[in-house]
Enzyme design. Structure first.
Site, PDB file in Angstrom:
ATOM      1  N   ARG A 299      13.878   6.210  33.755  1.00  0.00           N
ATOM      2  CA  ARG A 299      14.130   7.463  34.503  1.00  0.00           C
ATOM      3  C   ARG A 299      15.419   8.158  34.078  1.00  0.00           C
ATOM      4  NH1 ARG A 299      12.679   4.086  38.531  1.00  0.00           N
ATOM      5  NH2 ARG A 299      10.510   4.255  39.182  1.00  0.00           N
ATOM      6  N   LYS A 321      17.322  21.057  25.582  1.00  0.00           N
ATOM      7  CA  LYS A 321      15.858  20.998  25.495  1.00  0.00           C
ATOM      8  C   LYS A 321      15.461  19.842  24.576  1.00  0.00           C
ATOM      9  CE  LYS A 321      14.659  25.381  24.395  1.00  0.00           C
ATOM     10  NZ  LYS A 321      13.617  26.380  24.109  1.00  0.00           N
ATOM     11  N   GLU A 369      19.796  30.343  11.320  1.00  0.00           N
ATOM     12  CA  GLU A 369      20.052  30.365  12.768  1.00  0.00           C
ATOM     13  C   GLU A 369      21.476  30.879  13.055  1.00  0.00           C
ATOM     14  OE1 GLU A 369      17.705  29.966  14.915  1.00  0.00           O
ATOM     15  OE2 GLU A 369      16.225  28.533  14.135  1.00  0.00           O
ATOM     16  N   LYS A 411      25.881  29.748  21.213  1.00  0.00           N
ATOM     17  CA  LYS A 411      24.700  29.208  21.890  1.00  0.00           C
ATOM     18  C   LYS A 411      25.068  28.694  23.288  1.00  0.00           C
ATOM     19  CE  LYS A 411      20.461  26.767  21.829  1.00  0.00           C
ATOM     20  NZ  LYS A 411      19.501  25.862  21.218  1.00  0.00           N
ATOM     21  N   GLU A 421      15.986  28.121  31.116  1.00  0.00           N
ATOM     22  CA  GLU A 421      15.177  29.160  30.516  1.00  0.00           C
ATOM     23  C   GLU A 421      14.356  29.886  31.569  1.00  0.00           C
ATOM     24  OE1 GLU A 421      12.685  27.674  27.340  1.00  0.00           O
ATOM     25  OE2 GLU A 421      13.799  28.900  25.949  1.00  0.00           O
ATOM     26  N   ARG A 426      18.153  33.521  27.956  1.00  0.00           N
ATOM     27  CA  ARG A 426      18.024  32.703  26.759  1.00  0.00           C
ATOM     28  C   ARG A 426      17.062  33.316  25.737  1.00  0.00           C
ATOM     29  NH1 ARG A 426      18.540  26.237  27.838  1.00  0.00           N
ATOM     30  NH2 ARG A 426      18.036  25.533  25.770  1.00  0.00           N
ATOM     31  N   ASN A 430      15.493  34.141  20.831  1.00  0.00           N
ATOM     32  CA  ASN A 430      14.180  34.197  20.203  1.00  0.00           C
ATOM     33  C   ASN A 430      14.057  35.272  19.144  1.00  0.00           C
ATOM     34  OD1 ASN A 430      12.235  32.285  20.821  1.00  0.00           O
ATOM     35  ND2 ASN A 430      12.160  33.024  22.928  1.00  0.00           N
ATOM     36  N   HIS A 433      11.933  34.972  16.051  1.00  0.00           N
ATOM     37  CA  HIS A 433      11.078  33.806  16.241  1.00  0.00           C
ATOM     38  C   HIS A 433       9.622  34.121  16.550  1.00  0.00           C
ATOM     39  CE1 HIS A 433      14.767  31.593  15.922  1.00  0.00           C
ATOM     40  NE2 HIS A 433      14.168  30.434  16.138  1.00  0.00           N
ATOM     41  N   HIS A 437       7.370  31.972  14.252  1.00  0.00           N
ATOM     42  CA  HIS A 437       6.386  30.989  14.741  1.00  0.00           C
ATOM     43  C   HIS A 437       4.992  31.307  14.199  1.00  0.00           C
ATOM     44  CE1 HIS A 437       9.235  29.950  18.313  1.00  0.00           C
ATOM     45  NE2 HIS A 437       9.446  29.158  17.276  1.00  0.00           N
ATOM     46  N   HIS A 450      11.622  25.822   9.127  1.00  0.00           N
ATOM     47  CA  HIS A 450      11.742  26.718  10.276  1.00  0.00           C
ATOM     48  C   HIS A 450      12.757  27.851  10.031  1.00  0.00           C
ATOM     49  CE1 HIS A 450      12.048  28.116  14.364  1.00  0.00           C
ATOM     50  NE2 HIS A 450      13.337  27.844  14.368  1.00  0.00           N
TER      51      HIS A 450
HETATM   52  N1  LIG Z   1      15.919  21.241  21.141  1.00  0.00           N
HETATM   53  C1  LIG Z   1      16.153  22.427  20.656  1.00  0.00           C
HETATM   54  O1  LIG Z   1      16.714  23.274  21.307  1.00  0.00           O
HETATM   55  C2  LIG Z   1      15.714  22.716  19.250  1.00  0.00           C
HETATM   56  C3  LIG Z   1      16.153  23.892  18.628  1.00  0.00           C
HETATM   57  C4  LIG Z   1      15.790  24.118  17.315  1.00  0.00           C
HETATM   58  C5  LIG Z   1      14.988  23.206  16.649  1.00  0.00           C
HETATM   59  N2  LIG Z   1      14.557  22.083  17.288  1.00  0.00           N
HETATM   60  C6  LIG Z   1      13.710  21.117  16.610  1.00  0.00           C
HETATM   61  O2  LIG Z   1      14.426  20.600  15.502  1.00  0.00           O
HETATM   62  C7  LIG Z   1      13.512  20.161  14.517  1.00  0.00           C
HETATM   63  C8  LIG Z   1      13.997  20.598  13.171  1.00  0.00           C
HETATM   64  O3  LIG Z   1      15.271  20.074  12.966  1.00  0.00           O
HETATM   65  P1  LIG Z   1      15.959  20.013  11.518  1.00  0.00           P
HETATM   66  O4  LIG Z   1      15.817  21.315  10.873  1.00  0.00           O
HETATM   67  O5  LIG Z   1      17.305  19.452  11.736  1.00  0.00           O
HETATM   68  O6  LIG Z   1      15.000  19.038  10.712  1.00  0.00           O
HETATM   69  P2  LIG Z   1      14.898  17.454  10.574  1.00  0.00           P
HETATM   70  O7  LIG Z   1      15.450  16.763  11.738  1.00  0.00           O
HETATM   71  O8  LIG Z   1      13.498  17.174  10.225  1.00  0.00           O
HETATM   72  O9  LIG Z   1      15.813  17.159   9.318  1.00  0.00           O
HETATM   73  C9  LIG Z   1      15.464  17.699   8.069  1.00  0.00           C
HETATM   74  C10 LIG Z   1      15.452  16.649   6.962  1.00  0.00           C
HETATM   75  O10 LIG Z   1      16.787  16.377   6.563  1.00  0.00           O
HETATM   76  C11 LIG Z   1      17.060  14.982   6.589  1.00  0.00           C
HETATM   77  N3  LIG Z   1      18.471  14.869   6.938  1.00  0.00           N
HETATM   78  C12 LIG Z   1      19.032  15.112   8.128  1.00  0.00           C
HETATM   79  N4  LIG Z   1      20.355  15.042   8.040  1.00  0.00           N
HETATM   80  C13 LIG Z   1      20.649  14.728   6.760  1.00  0.00           C
HETATM   81  C14 LIG Z   1      21.860  14.518   6.056  1.00  0.00           C
HETATM   82  N5  LIG Z   1      23.037  14.685   6.636  1.00  0.00           N
HETATM   83  N6  LIG Z   1      21.787  14.180   4.759  1.00  0.00           N
HETATM   84  C15 LIG Z   1      20.581  14.053   4.142  1.00  0.00           C
HETATM   85  N7  LIG Z   1      19.413  14.260   4.741  1.00  0.00           N
HETATM   86  C16 LIG Z   1      19.446  14.600   6.046  1.00  0.00           C
HETATM   87  C17 LIG Z   1      16.089  14.450   7.615  1.00  0.00           C
HETATM   88  O11 LIG Z   1      15.849  13.091   7.426  1.00  0.00           O
HETATM   89  C18 LIG Z   1      14.871  15.314   7.356  1.00  0.00           C
HETATM   90  O12 LIG Z   1      14.140  14.804   6.266  1.00  0.00           O
HETATM   91  C19 LIG Z   1      12.149  20.716  14.916  1.00  0.00           C
HETATM   92  O13 LIG Z   1      11.366  19.663  15.405  1.00  0.00           O
HETATM   93  C20 LIG Z   1      12.468  21.698  16.023  1.00  0.00           C
HETATM   94  O14 LIG Z   1      11.450  21.782  16.981  1.00  0.00           O
HETATM   95  C21 LIG Z   1      14.910  21.832  18.564  1.00  0.00           C
HETATM   96 ZN   LIG Z   2      14.901  28.541  15.592  1.00  0.00          ZN
END
Ligand SMILES: NC(=O)c1ccc[n+]([C@@H]2O[C@H](COP(=O)([O-])OP(=O)(O)OC[C@H]3O[C@@H](n4cnc5c(N)ncnc54)[C@H](O)[C@@H]3O)[C@@H](O)[C@H]2O)c1
Ligand SMILES: [Zn+2]
Length: 548
Positions: A299, A321, A369, A411, A421, A426, A430, A433, A437, A450
């Site tokens: 929990r 989130k 971003e 942010k 949200e 917030r 977007n 986006h 998307h 992304h």
């Molecule tokens: N919670 C939120 O508010 C929020 C906001 C934006 C995105 N997201 C989520 O984030 C995800 C995308 O995140 P991302 O772009 O960080 O991608 P990711 O976490 O997939 O990382 C990208 C790649 O880089 C590698 N990597 C990470 N750090 C590294 C480093 N320092 N050195 C070498 N390799 C490294 C990872 O292993 C992966 O292969 C999506 O699932 C998206 O939905 C969430």
């Molecule tokens: Zn984004």
């Protein structure tokens, strides 16, 4: 113009401990080195190694001048180790050349003690400078050296009455202040710090101790475990935190209930209980999965984020989130972020040194971003990003730290007004986006990262904004230019405009025959809920390269 070239890169600063003999430099230095996972260098030991005999004998047989000369060499050798904790002989820092070298690459920490404790601790050793009349000589030396010690000190710790771990802890608290830019994120009922800096990962130990965490699951990917996780776990053990590695494959597919289930099992198997924590070391995938697990395991347990992608540092790790992807009945792929929680971390430590190993394409995607944050909220930040884009891509760490801190601030300011949200504030985040998307979905989530889709989306939405009279004409021009300089795409590929629009219609922002967008009206300012007739959207998409 790009003022700061790669030459302006600075390395992580050493910690230099100095002070009177007997203040515990060696013991404190060893403890600090253990907590940071850094090597420990003691200039007295280097001197003895060079001379092949103990210091009192060098003093007696070769004289003080010879000793000082060996000391100078030892100081130079010590400063060649980066990062390191360096303990300096009591007299070494009095030499102006030594002081200069040490200062240029380290934080100068003066361990101060009263005469009584110096004498007490020194009693068991032969100290050439105290021979004959230890009390009288020590008092004289103390008086003579104190002004110089004070002058050099960046941090002063009074060691009297403190244990070695207490002194070490106090030094690290001071370093955390100096080595990081800390942004406070307001959340209902409190706030948490985002610490940004270079080489600052081990400082998370301070927070885990403060929180009383004795056991933590460290969620990460295999590569990141090898690069950073293993040594971090080792350093955290020095803080008395037992680290249970939980390694999941990289990629969006790890954001699933199956993976979450496996993580729960590993945490439970390692007896991580409600006093424990989940520490997520990685990008947004690990961050989202980690937050989801932390918010649901028993929990809810404490959550700590160590983001290692630019996107995670500036975006995903702020806002609370956390979600996983779940396949809807009848759907082909999993629906992204379908099941999740709002779960705030206790602390976020964004170590920009980790960005050095990030693939360049991922770094560029994170920049998209940042451009978005500037465009919707902070025109000065956008202009700054534009100016430094070259150095940022060359991973100039000081600039990256500034970039991350400023973006986190943007942010944090937005989410503080709309934690769940619900008020719509917030929605400004977007921007770009709605199109992004749709583009990601229409290309099967394979063609674009992304951030790349967001880059295209921002330019398209800025053109759309111009068409409907919401956005100033310069918005699209400025965005296109900075994004191109960042090496990001700004044009639509040959996907059908119809397909894009139908994906947009699935978006939650759709109402009636109109599509809703967050749009930048002028740089640094955005408007939410702008409705645009579908035909206008289709026409602009075609003009911007989409297929009929
Ligand atoms: N919670 C939120 O508010 C929020 C906001 C934006 C995105 N997201 C989520 O984030 C995800 C995308 O995140 P991302 O772009 O960080 O991608 P990711 O976490 O997939 O990382 C990208 C790649 O880089 C590698 N990597 C990470 N750090 C590294 C480093 N320092 N050195 C070498 N390799 C490294 C990872 O292993 C992966 O292969 C999506 O699932 C998206 O939905 C969430
Ligand atoms: Zn984004």
């Amino acid at each position: 113009m790009d003022a700061a070239g790669p030459g302006a890169q600075r390395a992580v600063r050493n910690v230099v401990l100095y002070g009177f003999k007997g203040t515990g430099k060696t013991a404190v230095g060893q403890e600090l080195a253990r907590l940071l996972g850094w090597p420990f260098v003691d200039t007295d030991r280097l001197v003895e190694r060079r001379a092949g005999k103990p210091i009192p004998r060098i003093f007696d047989e070769d004289g003080e001048l010879a000793l000082r000369s060996l000391e100078r060499e030892a100081v130079r050798e010590a400063t060649g180790v980066r990062p390191a904790v360096v303990a300096c002989g009591g007299g070494a820092v009095l030499d102006p050349a030594n002081a200069e070298v040490l200062r240029s690459c380290g934080h100068m920490v003066w361990l101060r003690a009263q005469l009584e404790s110096v004498l007490g601790r020194a009693a068991s050793e032969d100290r050439p400078l105290l021979r004959g009349d230890p009390r009288g000589r020590a008092a004289a030396l103390l008086e003579e050296r104190t002004p110089r010690y004070r002058e050099l000190a960046e941090v002063v710790v009074d060691t009297d009455g403190l244990s070695v771990p207490q002194v070490a802890r106090r030094i690290l608290e001071e370093l955390a202040e100096r080595e990081t830019r800390t942004v406070q994120v307001a959340v209902p009922g409190g706030r948490y710090p985002v610490r940004v800096g270079e080489g600052v990962l081990p400082l998370v130990g301070l927070d885990l101790c403060r929180l009383g965490v004795r056991r933590a699951g460290l969620l990460t990917h295999p590569r990141l475990w090898r690069l950073y996780g293993g040594s971090l776990a080792e350093a955290l053990r020095g803080w008395g935190v037992d680290v249970v590695p939980v390694v999941v494959p990289p990629g969006e597919r790890s954001k699933s209930l199956q993976t979450a289930s496996r993580v729960y099992a590993e945490l439970a198997g390692a007896q991580v209980d409600r006093t424990g924590a989940v520490v997520a070391l990685g990008g947004g995938v690990v961050g989202d999965l980690g937050g989801f697990v932390a918010g649901t395991y028993m929990r809810g347990v404490r959550f700590v984020q160590l983001p290692t992608t630019l996107l995670a540092q500036v975006d995903a790790s702020v806002g609370g989130k956390a979600a996983v992807n779940v396949r809807a009945r009848g759907a082909r792929g999993a629906v992204r972020n379908l099941v999740g929680v709002f779960w705030q971390p206790e602390v976020v430590v964004a170590d920009v040194a980790t960005l050095r190993s990030l693939p360049l394409r991922e770094l560029r995607a994170g920049l998209a971003e940042c451009v978005k944050h500037g465009a919707v909220r902070d025109a000065a930040l956008l202009e700054w990003t534009d100016r430094h884009v070259g150095s940022l891509l060359r991973r100039h760490t000081d600039l990256l730290a500034e970039l991350v801190a400023r973006n986190v601030a943007v942010k944090a300011e937005v989410v503080a007004q709309d934690e769940r949200e619900s008020s719509g504030v917030r929605e400004v985040l977007n921007f770009g986006h709605t199109v992004a998307h749709a583009l990601e979905a229409a290309t099967g989530y394979r063609a674009y990262l992304h951030g790349e889709a967001v880059a295209v989306g921002m330019v398209v939405e800025a053109e759309l904004g111009r068409r409907v009279g919401v956005s100033e004409g310069s918005v699209a021009e400025v965005l296109r230019s900075v994004l191109q300089r960042a090496g990001l795409p700004t044009q639509l590929p040959q996907v059908s405009a119809q397909a894009l629009v139908s994906f947009m219609r699935l978006d939650k922002k759709t109402r009636g025959g109109k599509l809703r967008f967050s749009m930048v009206d002028r740089l640094g300012h955005a408007r939410t809920g702008v409705e645009v007739p579908q035909e206008v959207v289709t026409a602009v998409l075609r003009e911007m390269g989409a297929a009929a």
